[in-house]
Design a protein around this motif. Sequence first.
Motif, PDB file in Angstrom:
ATOM      1  N   GLN A   1       4.490  41.201  14.938  1.00  0.00           N
ATOM      2  CA  GLN A   1       5.021  40.890  16.252  1.00  0.00           C
ATOM      3  C   GLN A   1       4.005  41.264  17.337  1.00  0.00           C
ATOM      4  O   GLN A   1       3.274  42.245  17.213  1.00  0.00           O
ATOM      5  CB  GLN A   1       6.315  41.661  16.474  1.00  0.00           C
ATOM      6  CG  GLN A   1       6.999  41.334  17.771  1.00  0.00           C
ATOM      7  CD  GLN A   1       8.288  42.118  17.941  1.00  0.00           C
ATOM      8  OE1 GLN A   1       8.589  43.008  17.168  1.00  0.00           O
ATOM      9  NE2 GLN A   1       9.024  41.787  18.964  1.00  0.00           N
TER      10      GLN A   1
ATOM     11  N   ILE B   1       2.306  42.779  20.591  1.00  0.00           N
ATOM     12  CA  ILE B   1       2.485  44.024  21.342  1.00  0.00           C
ATOM     13  C   ILE B   1       2.071  43.852  22.805  1.00  0.00           C
ATOM     14  O   ILE B   1       1.986  44.829  23.547  1.00  0.00           O
ATOM     15  CB  ILE B   1       1.715  45.191  20.692  1.00  0.00           C
ATOM     16  CG1 ILE B   1       0.211  44.927  20.682  1.00  0.00           C
ATOM     17  CG2 ILE B   1       2.244  45.491  19.303  1.00  0.00           C
ATOM     18  CD1 ILE B   1      -0.628  46.134  20.300  1.00  0.00           C
TER      19      ILE B   1
ATOM     20  N   THR C   1       7.071  42.272  25.261  1.00  0.00           N
ATOM     21  CA  THR C   1       7.791  43.485  24.905  1.00  0.00           C
ATOM     22  C   THR C   1       8.534  44.071  26.098  1.00  0.00           C
ATOM     23  O   THR C   1       8.180  43.822  27.245  1.00  0.00           O
ATOM     24  CB  THR C   1       6.828  44.565  24.373  1.00  0.00           C
ATOM     25  OG1 THR C   1       5.819  44.809  25.356  1.00  0.00           O
ATOM     26  CG2 THR C   1       6.180  44.152  23.057  1.00  0.00           C
ATOM     27  N   THR C   2       9.539  44.874  25.785  1.00  0.00           N
ATOM     28  CA  THR C   2      10.244  45.624  26.823  1.00  0.00           C
ATOM     29  C   THR C   2       9.606  47.002  26.929  1.00  0.00           C
ATOM     30  O   THR C   2       8.826  47.416  26.061  1.00  0.00           O
ATOM     31  CB  THR C   2      11.727  45.806  26.474  1.00  0.00           C
ATOM     32  OG1 THR C   2      11.817  46.626  25.285  1.00  0.00           O
ATOM     33  CG2 THR C   2      12.419  44.476  26.241  1.00  0.00           C
TER      34      THR C   2
ATOM     35  N   GLU D   1      11.022  49.832  26.482  1.00  0.00           N
ATOM     36  CA  GLU D   1      11.478  50.623  25.345  1.00  0.00           C
ATOM     37  C   GLU D   1      10.690  50.280  24.075  1.00  0.00           C
ATOM     38  O   GLU D   1      10.336  51.169  23.300  1.00  0.00           O
ATOM     39  CB  GLU D   1      12.976  50.406  25.107  1.00  0.00           C
ATOM     40  CG  GLU D   1      13.867  50.978  26.196  1.00  0.00           C
ATOM     41  CD  GLU D   1      13.896  50.143  27.472  1.00  0.00           C
ATOM     42  OE1 GLU D   1      13.555  48.931  27.437  1.00  0.00           O
ATOM     43  OE2 GLU D   1      14.246  50.717  28.527  1.00  0.00           O
ATOM     44  N   GLU D   2      10.412  49.005  23.879  1.00  0.00           N
ATOM     45  CA  GLU D   2       9.630  48.593  22.714  1.00  0.00           C
ATOM     46  C   GLU D   2       8.206  49.141  22.799  1.00  0.00           C
ATOM     47  O   GLU D   2       7.655  49.601  21.797  1.00  0.00           O
ATOM     48  CB  GLU D   2       9.599  47.067  22.594  1.00  0.00           C
ATOM     49  CG  GLU D   2      10.923  46.466  22.177  1.00  0.00           C
ATOM     50  CD  GLU D   2      10.957  44.946  22.287  1.00  0.00           C
ATOM     51  OE1 GLU D   2      11.674  44.329  21.484  1.00  0.00           O
ATOM     52  OE2 GLU D   2      10.268  44.382  23.174  1.00  0.00           O
ATOM     53  N   ARG D   3       7.621  49.121  23.993  1.00  0.00           N
ATOM     54  CA  ARG D   3       6.261  49.645  24.157  1.00  0.00           C
ATOM     55  C   ARG D   3       6.215  51.144  23.897  1.00  0.00           C
ATOM     56  O   ARG D   3       5.292  51.646  23.256  1.00  0.00           O
ATOM     57  CB  ARG D   3       5.717  49.298  25.541  1.00  0.00           C
ATOM     58  CG  ARG D   3       5.472  47.798  25.724  1.00  0.00           C
ATOM     59  CD  ARG D   3       4.735  47.480  27.003  1.00  0.00           C
ATOM     60  NE  ARG D   3       5.452  47.826  28.207  1.00  0.00           N
ATOM     61  CZ  ARG D   3       6.329  47.034  28.824  1.00  0.00           C
ATOM     62  NH1 ARG D   3       6.606  45.829  28.342  1.00  0.00           N
ATOM     63  NH2 ARG D   3       6.923  47.424  29.934  1.00  0.00           N
TER      64      ARG D   3
ATOM     65  N   LYS E   1       8.159  52.770  21.902  1.00  0.00           N
ATOM     66  CA  LYS E   1       8.298  52.923  20.450  1.00  0.00           C
ATOM     67  C   LYS E   1       6.983  52.586  19.740  1.00  0.00           C
ATOM     68  O   LYS E   1       6.583  53.261  18.794  1.00  0.00           O
ATOM     69  CB  LYS E   1       9.419  52.031  19.940  1.00  0.00           C
ATOM     70  CG  LYS E   1       9.697  52.196  18.467  1.00  0.00           C
ATOM     71  CD  LYS E   1      10.866  51.342  18.021  1.00  0.00           C
ATOM     72  CE  LYS E   1      11.068  51.498  16.518  1.00  0.00           C
ATOM     73  NZ  LYS E   1      12.085  50.599  16.015  1.00  0.00           N
ATOM     74  N   ILE E   2       6.302  51.541  20.197  1.00  0.00           N
ATOM     75  CA  ILE E   2       5.010  51.142  19.614  1.00  0.00           C
ATOM     76  C   ILE E   2       4.019  52.304  19.718  1.00  0.00           C
ATOM     77  O   ILE E   2       3.353  52.659  18.744  1.00  0.00           O
ATOM     78  CB  ILE E   2       4.454  49.879  20.312  1.00  0.00           C
ATOM     79  CG1 ILE E   2       5.292  48.664  19.924  1.00  0.00           C
ATOM     80  CG2 ILE E   2       2.979  49.662  19.983  1.00  0.00           C
ATOM     81  CD1 ILE E   2       5.063  47.440  20.801  1.00  0.00           C
TER      82      ILE E   2
ATOM     83  N   GLU F   1       5.142  55.347  17.454  1.00  0.00           N
ATOM     84  CA  GLU F   1       4.910  55.093  16.031  1.00  0.00           C
ATOM     85  C   GLU F   1       3.421  55.070  15.697  1.00  0.00           C
ATOM     86  O   GLU F   1       3.008  55.567  14.651  1.00  0.00           O
ATOM     87  CB  GLU F   1       5.572  53.790  15.610  1.00  0.00           C
ATOM     88  CG  GLU F   1       7.086  53.887  15.560  1.00  0.00           C
ATOM     89  CD  GLU F   1       7.764  52.582  15.211  1.00  0.00           C
ATOM     90  OE1 GLU F   1       7.079  51.536  15.085  1.00  0.00           O
ATOM     91  OE2 GLU F   1       8.999  52.592  15.077  1.00  0.00           O
TER      92      GLU F   1
END
Length: 63
Positions: A2, A4, A9-10, A12-14, A16-17, A20
């Motif tokens: 997916q 980045i 991305t949102t 929140e997704e960033r 998390k990226i 992680e």
Amino acid sequence: MQSILIKDTTREERAKIVSEALGGCGSCDGCGACGQADMYEAYINGEKEIKDINMEYRARYVH
């Protein structure tokens, strides 16, 4: 894999990226990932792509 990119991305997704990728658990137990995550705050906030942050960081060490 997916995308980045900020546009894909949102916030929140960033976050998390970054978490992680750095191996952070989010509990701030002294693992060191939290300090490194500060470097990527502009990415998380949607201000600068992660590749640009990495290039700027590396440029400081190239002679």
